[in-house]
Design a protein around this motif. Structure first.
Motif, short mmCIF file in Angstrom:
data_model
loop_
_atom_site.label_atom_id
_atom_site.label_comp_id
_atom_site.label_asym_id
_atom_site.label_seq_id
_atom_site.Cartn_x
_atom_site.Cartn_y
_atom_site.Cartn_z
N THR A 3 0.82 -1.20 0.00
CA THR A 3 0.00 0.00 0.00
C THR A 3 0.86 1.26 0.00
O THR A 3 0.55 2.22 -0.69
CB THR A 3 -0.93 -0.01 1.23
N SER A 4 1.95 1.24 0.74
CA SER A 4 2.81 2.41 0.81
C SER A 4 3.43 2.74 -0.56
O SER A 4 3.61 3.90 -0.89
CB SER A 4 3.91 2.21 1.84
N GLU A 5 3.71 1.71 -1.35
CA GLU A 5 4.24 1.94 -2.69
C GLU A 5 3.20 2.57 -3.60
O GLU A 5 3.51 3.45 -4.40
CB GLU A 5 4.71 0.62 -3.30
N ILE A 6 1.96 2.13 -3.45
CA ILE A 6 0.89 2.67 -4.30
C ILE A 6 0.60 4.11 -3.92
O ILE A 6 0.36 4.95 -4.79
CB ILE A 6 -0.39 1.81 -4.16
N ILE A 7 0.62 4.43 -2.64
CA ILE A 7 0.33 5.78 -2.18
C ILE A 7 1.34 6.78 -2.74
O ILE A 7 0.99 7.92 -3.06
CB ILE A 7 0.30 5.83 -0.63
N ILE A 14 -0.74 5.10 -11.29
CA ILE A 14 -1.63 4.08 -10.75
C ILE A 14 -2.53 3.53 -11.86
O ILE A 14 -2.73 2.32 -11.98
CB ILE A 14 -2.48 4.62 -9.58
N GLU A 15 -3.07 4.43 -12.70
CA GLU A 15 -3.94 4.00 -13.79
C GLU A 15 -3.20 3.10 -14.77
O GLU A 15 -3.74 2.09 -15.22
CB GLU A 15 -4.53 5.21 -14.50
N THR A 55 -8.85 1.39 -4.74
CA THR A 55 -9.21 2.10 -3.52
C THR A 55 -8.37 3.36 -3.35
O THR A 55 -8.89 4.45 -3.10
CB THR A 55 -9.03 1.18 -2.30
N ILE A 56 -7.07 3.22 -3.51
CA ILE A 56 -6.18 4.37 -3.33
C ILE A 56 -6.39 5.39 -4.44
O ILE A 56 -6.36 6.60 -4.20
CB ILE A 56 -4.72 3.90 -3.24
#
Length: 65
Positions: A3-7, A14-15, A55-56
Motif C-alpha cells: 500500500t505504501s508503494e501505491i500511495i 496508478i492507472e 481504492t487508493i
C-alpha cells in the motif's frame, strides 16, 4: 505491491499499473483454465492488488476535489 508503494505513485502511474495488472489477471486466468498454474495464489494476490490500487486511486481523486 504494498500500500505504501501505491500511495507514493501519481494518479496516472496508478492507472497505467492498474491496466497492466488487469491484463495480467486475464492472462493468468486463461492460462490457469488451460493448465493449472504452479502457484494459483498469484491470481488472488493480483486481484487484491487491483482492489488496493482502485481504492487508493479513488481516495486520491476525492482528495483532489
Amino acid at each position: 505491491m504494498k500500500t505504501s508503494e501505491i500511495i507514493e505513485m501519481t494518479i496516472s502511474e496508478i492507472e497505467e499499473r492498474l491496466d497492466a495488472e488487469k491484463q495480467e489477471l486475464v492472462r493468468m486466468n486463461l492460462n490457469h483454465h488451460i493448465s493449472p498454474l504452479e502457484n494459483p495464489m498469484k491470481i488472488r494476490q493480483t486481484r487484491r492488488n487491483i482492489a488496493r490500487m482502485l481504492t487508493i486511486l479513488r481516495q486520491k481523486q476525492l482528495n483532489e476535489k
